[in-house]
Design an enzyme around this catalytic site. Structure first.
Site, PDB file in Angstrom:
ATOM      1  N   GLY A 115      66.162 210.719  18.647  1.00 18.11           N
ATOM      2  CA  GLY A 115      67.553 210.727  18.029  1.00 18.11           C
ATOM      3  C   GLY A 115      68.363 212.108  17.774  1.00 18.11           C
ATOM      4  O   GLY A 115      67.521 212.979  17.461  1.00 18.11           O
ATOM      5  N   CYS A 116      69.543 211.987  17.564  1.00 20.99           N
ATOM      6  CA  CYS A 116      70.267 213.194  17.391  1.00 20.99           C
ATOM      7  C   CYS A 116      69.945 213.891  15.932  1.00 20.99           C
ATOM      8  O   CYS A 116      69.361 215.038  15.693  1.00 20.99           O
ATOM      9  CB  CYS A 116      71.666 213.105  17.450  1.00 20.99           C
ATOM     10  SG  CYS A 116      72.449 211.728  16.634  1.00 20.99           S
TER      11      CYS A 116
END
Length: 305
Positions: A115-116
Site C-alpha cells: 500500500g502507499c
C-alpha cells in the site's frame, strides 16, 4: 521474445497507470480484453493463463478469485490489492525493504504490491527497528495526507466535479486496511495510531511519524544515520540531515518512482519527525508494480521508470 503481461482490472486508477507505463515498451506485449469480457470469468481465465505475469488491480475478493482462476497455470502474479499483503506464501513487493528482498521478488511466483501509506511507514520504521533505535513496543503514531486520486475513480470524479467539501481525515476508527502490513513489515508488536487524510490535490503524499524524546535511543543524528546507512541503492533516498524544507510538498516527486525520506525536528530538545514523500500512484502503486514486474522478468528495476 517479449513477455506477455495481463492487467486484470486495467480500467481502474492503478491499472490505467500501469498500462500507461508499459505501453510502448518493446520487451512487453500487453494482453487486453474487450470491455464486455472484463468481468467474464472464462475470458479472464484464458487471459490469465496466456500471461507470463498478470497484475491484479482489483478489489480484494476479485483478486482472490483471480488467484483461483490461475490454478493449474504457470502464470506469475502481482497483486495490487490488500488481499495478500500479510500472506506468508506471498513475497512482499517492496524491494528496498531489506537485503535480499529484491532477489526474493525476482524469483517469486506470487508478489503482493504494498500500500502507499504502508510503503512510506515501513521505509521509515523498519531501519530504526533493525538498528535498535526504536523498540517493537514503541507507541508509534503515523500521520499522512494523500492526493484524492488514492480514493479511486469515484473520489476522483467527486473532486473533479467540485462536489468535495475539501480536505478531510478518515479511518478515525483505527481500522485502516494498511495497518496489518505496517505492523508486520515495520516490525512492530503493537498497532500504531494512524491518521490518514485526503487533500485538495490530485496526486502525491507525505507521511510523517513523530518521535518524542524517550521513544528512541541515541540522538537525532543517530536516527538519521540509521536511515542513511540502510538505503544505499534503489528508489529510496535519504535527504541530508539539516536539509529541512520550508514546506514538505506532497507533490515533490510526482511522476516518479522515488521515495524521499527526511529526519526533521529539533536536535536540542530531541523532538524528531520522520517524513516520507512519494507519489501515491508511483512508488505507492503503479510504479512499484512496474518495478516488481521488471525484477520478475529479469530486467533492471528501473526499466520504463
Amino acid at each position: 521474445m517479449t513477455a506477455q503481461v495481463f492487467i486484470d482490472g486495467e480500467v481502474g486508477t492503478t491499472g490505467l497507470q500501469i498500462r500507461e507505463r508499459l505501453t510502448g515498451r518493446d520487451d512487453i506485449t500487453l494482453i487486453s480484453l474487450p470491455e464486455d469480457q472484463r468481468k467474464d470469468a472464462s475470458a479472464r481465465r484464458d487471459a490469465l493463463a496466456a500471461a507470463d505475469v498478470a497484475i491484479l488491480c482489483l478489489p480484494d475478493d476479485a483478486a482472490r478469485e483471480a488467484v483461483t482462476l490461475c490454478q493449474g497455470t504457470d502464470t506469475r502474479l502481482i497483486d495490487a490489492s490488500t488481499a495478500h499483503r500479510v500472506d506468508p506464501d506471498w513475497v512482499y513487493g517492496f524491494p528496498e525493504m531489506t537485503a535480499g528482498q529484491g532477489a526474493a521478488v525476482a524469483g517469486a511466483a506470487r508478489v503482493s504490491n504494498p500500500g502507499c501509506y504502508s510503503t512510506a511507514a515501513i521505509a521509515l520504521l523498519r531501519p530504526l527497528r533493525r538498528a535498535g533505535v526504536i523498540g517493537a513496543e514503541a507507541p508509534v503514531s503515523i500521520f499522512g495526507i494523500s492526493g484524492y486520486s488514492g480514493g479511486g475513480k469515484g473520489m476522483i470524479a467527486e473532486f473533479d466535479r467540485g462536489e468535495s467539501e475539501g480536505s478531510f481525515i478518515y479511518a478515525t476508527g483505527q481500522g485502516h486496511k494498511h495497518l496489518p502490513e505496517i505492523v508486520r513489515h515495520g516490525l512492530l508488536d503493537n498497532l500504531p495510531i494512524f491518521i490518514p487524510s485526503v487533500g485538495q490535490f490530485a496526486q502525491g503524499m507525505v507521511v510523517q511519524i513523530p518521535l518524542h524524546p524517550g521513544m528512541f535511543s541515541g540522538s537525532m543524528n543517530d536516527v538519521h544515520a540509521a536511515l542513511a546507512q540502510y538505503y544505499r541503492a534503489g528508489f529510496v533516498s535519504v535527504r541530508p540531515l539539516g536539509d529541512d524544507p520550508a514546506r514538505e510538498l506532497p507533490q515533490a516527486v510526482n511522476g516518479t518512482n522515488r521515495l524521499e525520506l527526511s529526519v526533521l525536528g529539533d536536535a536540542a530538545t530531541g523532538r524528531v519527525v520522520l517524513s516520507a514523500v512519494l507519489d501515491n500512484l508511483g512508488k505507492g502503486a503503479s510504479g512499484a508494480a512496474v518495478q516488481n514486474l521488471n525484477l520478475m522478468l529479469g530486467l533492471p528495476a528501473d526499466t520504463g521508470l
